[in-house]
Design a protein around this motif. Structure first.
Motif: not given
Length: 70
Positions: A47-52, A45, A43, A41, A54, A68
């Motif tokens: 947008l990565a802050c919004w990901q849940e 940066e 992304l 994946r 792991a 990941e």
């Protein structure tokens, strides 16, 4: 942090299977192309802050974000 200088058309290789190519440089903007296997994946940066985060096998949060991609 590794800092490199690259010209348009030049590439760098990360690990096995990830290639980053400098496509264009205009002023303070750089366009890059990233070639990577489908299972990796990529992304921005912000947008990565919004990901849940792991989760590890035991349900605890994994403290190593790069796990990941291993």
């Amino acid at each position: 942090m590794l800092v490199l200088s690259r010209k348009p058309g030049e590439k760098l290789v990360i690990g096995s299977g990830v290639t980053v190519t400098v496509l264009e440089v205009q002023g303070n903007r750089v366009r890059v192309g990233i070639d990577a296997p489908a299972h990796i994946r990529i992304l921005r940066e912000e947008l990565a802050c919004w990901q849940e985060p792991a989760e590890g096998r035991d349900g605890q949060l994994d403290p190593t974000p790069e796990a990941e991609f291993a």
